[in-house]
Design an enzyme around this catalytic site. Sequence first.
Site, PDB file in Angstrom:
ATOM      1  N   GLU A 118       0.836  -1.197   0.000  1.00  0.00           N
ATOM      2  CA  GLU A 118       0.000   0.000   0.000  1.00  0.00           C
ATOM      3  C   GLU A 118       0.876   1.253   0.000  1.00  0.00           C
ATOM      4  O   GLU A 118       2.062   1.208   0.294  1.00  0.00           O
ATOM      5  CB  GLU A 118      -0.864   0.012   1.262  1.00  0.00           C
ATOM      6  CG  GLU A 118      -1.719  -1.207   1.459  1.00  0.00           C
ATOM      7  CD  GLU A 118      -2.833  -1.320   0.435  1.00  0.00           C
ATOM      8  OE1 GLU A 118      -3.405  -0.282   0.058  1.00  0.00           O
ATOM      9  OE2 GLU A 118      -3.122  -2.453  -0.005  1.00  0.00           O
ATOM     10  N   LYS A 139      -2.751 -12.198  11.361  1.00  0.00           N
ATOM     11  CA  LYS A 139      -2.866 -13.567  10.841  1.00  0.00           C
ATOM     12  C   LYS A 139      -2.431 -14.586  11.892  1.00  0.00           C
ATOM     13  O   LYS A 139      -3.059 -15.632  12.061  1.00  0.00           O
ATOM     14  CB  LYS A 139      -2.021 -13.715   9.579  1.00  0.00           C
ATOM     15  CG  LYS A 139      -2.601 -12.945   8.399  1.00  0.00           C
ATOM     16  CD  LYS A 139      -1.609 -12.875   7.247  1.00  0.00           C
ATOM     17  CE  LYS A 139      -2.249 -12.217   6.027  1.00  0.00           C
ATOM     18  NZ  LYS A 139      -1.255 -11.936   4.976  1.00  0.00           N
TER      19      LYS A 139
END
Lengths: 398, 398
Positions: B181, B196
């Site tokens: 990003e 995660k």
Amino acid sequence: MKKKLRIGLAGFGVVGQGLFDVLQKSPALDAKIVKICVKNKKERALPSDMFCYSANELINDENINLIVELISDAYEAYHIVTSALRNGKNVVSANKKMIAENLAELIELQKKYNVSLLYEASACGSIPVIRNLEEYYDNDLLLSVTGILNGSSNYILSKIFDCNKGYAESLKEAQDLGFAEADPSFDVDGFDSLFKLVILTAHSFGTIVNPDDVLHYGISNISDFDIRYAKEKGYKIKLVGQVEKQEENKISLFVLPRLVKKDKYIYNVEDEFNGVVIKGLAYDKQFMFGKGAGGHPTGSAVLSDITAIGHDYKYEYKKKNYYKEFLYEQSGEIEIYLRYKKQEDLAQFKFISISEEYSGPECNYKIGLISIKDLLAIKSRLREMDIFIAVTRKTLNY
Amino acid sequence: MKKKLRIGLAGFGVVGQGLFDVLQKSPALDAKIVKICVKNKKERALPSDMFCYSANELINDENINLIVELISDAYEAYHIVTSALRNGKNVVSANKKMIAENLAELIELQKKYNVSLLYEASACGSIPVIRNLEEYYDNDLLLSVTGILNGSSNYILSKIFDCNKGYAESLKEAQDLGFAEADPSFDVDGFDSLFKLVILTAHSFGTIVNPDDVLHYGISNISDFDIRYAKEKGYKIKLVGQVEKQEENKISLFVLPRLVKKDKYIYNVEDEFNGVVIKGLAYDKQFMFGKGAGGHPTGSAVLSDITAIGHDYKYEYKKKNYYKEFLYEQSGEIEIYLRYKKQEDLAQFKFISISEEYSGPECNYKIGLISIKDLLAIKSRLREMDIFIAVTRKTLNY
């Protein structure tokens, strides 16, 4: 939610004992081996009243609600598994030959008697490949499943290519370590890989294939010449099973030695390990890797099936039941390396085209395109000829 | 058996469009996107009546029986997912931050409203790691889960170590290719891996951990000195998340850069790929490998969740519900490489012992043992110091 499992175990060899050990390490699981059926009476570490000598004792024991079948004899295993299913008992089996040869009937029996037969340990030992094909890759995206499915022959090939040993010496080493049987043909001639591939095919594409109809060829004819050739060109030889979607609703499958370059995932699968590459649209390639043989790794796969039975899990055979039908048709062409000595052997092979050929004092080889159908037609003779075959480059979808 | 799925899709970015494409390639699946909620009106390839601008329209649409949430804003995602569950709708989500931060509540809501929330795509993109931890490794054997969980930072590290580029250049390349990003901190500072890891921990050991309580540190401070050091010693640096069983009923977890030798499976995980090593008793190590980022790979994981919903699949949170409880406790010690310039930075680190130290004109490093608890205590300051930390060798169970 969880069912109490009282297990009748058939077979107490390497895997059976591995399972016994693994179960001891899993106290949270509500599963207990209550009786073990073995062939011969002998002194064992467990109390003698744990043992019986007829599988019917397990099958008819109302106290037992799960049969775990871990014997090597496929004929006997068939009797045990089918009788147990008919008797309303869930079954876990690791017998790839029995399962591959009777898959259609085993699916029917599960349905008819509303019981579950799980067999994750029958393919790729500890790697959960069947379960993933069934549950996770349960869509139209799947293109192929390719893998090193037999730990024994892979162990031998590793010794040949990484430790510079010959075939005979490597085979003996594998036998001494218990990775290969006294009669190694089941492993090294590709039967084991074939049965596993047939099972994976059912869960990949929903097609039930008769093992007799599939091209398979192993590594027992590999010569020093072949090994030298592969090494000079920067290859390793691996014994590879593959099922692949073709145009329209067709699949092709075969087990063949393959010349593998460094850029392939399976190049680094060594020793008794197995590795499976699952290729599909969108996700491209995925790779699963783990121990493919040995009592404890295989025992851990059996354990996962046992816990799944505890959660009422069944294979739904989703590809077979919910997707369009794939027909097995050996219509493709592959490029092979054929090492041979005699012209009469060469004459058996109908090459479509030849890209390389070599003649020398020791032996000769040709590399060329050949139809899978033509190879299949001479399958039974392949092992008797003084030749070696390896796929160099698959020409369809590869 | 199979449910007809009428999907309300929230978000039409890279993954949303990837899912749309992947669904087109899966004709056999009885699932259709009937409405897509997006933030802004603009010209799109699909008919404008497919779109709406308030998620409530999806949630309250009786024609929709599955909400697929693929937006990046975690706060907004929380609103959509919890409202949908409360409204009796099944949900598929890929929002790791939202899921990791609200896992306890999301589990409760599923139970209370008898609905299913699946989120395979939230961890490791196309690799089915959650499903396998939940269904296959559902026993006491599991010892640790270790992996490269973030594709963007791994892409950057691959460029640094395989293509001899610097950090800034590699980051820019990743951004240009859409792998990172404009604000890359979420990826390169380890937040993405952390979320995660928290999700994987719930399915590995049943423990719900608050992400704020976990040590995590990324690669944004890596310097040419660190890279040179690693290369000289034959290491690659990888950003690794790990959860591991400790003695008794404890687990430890953290996300840290790691100096990885060639003999580790994750050494060869390059570019945007993810790789997870699952270690357990009996089966030893298993390795799963696949694309961890990108619209189509992530879309394929979302697709697998969608088909699973079609088969009434729910996570049972088996470890949490059926096994003994594991407590999260950062009690272990690790050996780290600490590169620093100023003594005042060094003074923050309470080394238990030092095995190597170096001082030079450019900067200094120490290698030594440190308690995870002490590192966790200064977590918020780590990124601001002119230092770099990497695990050299974990001392507990590794």
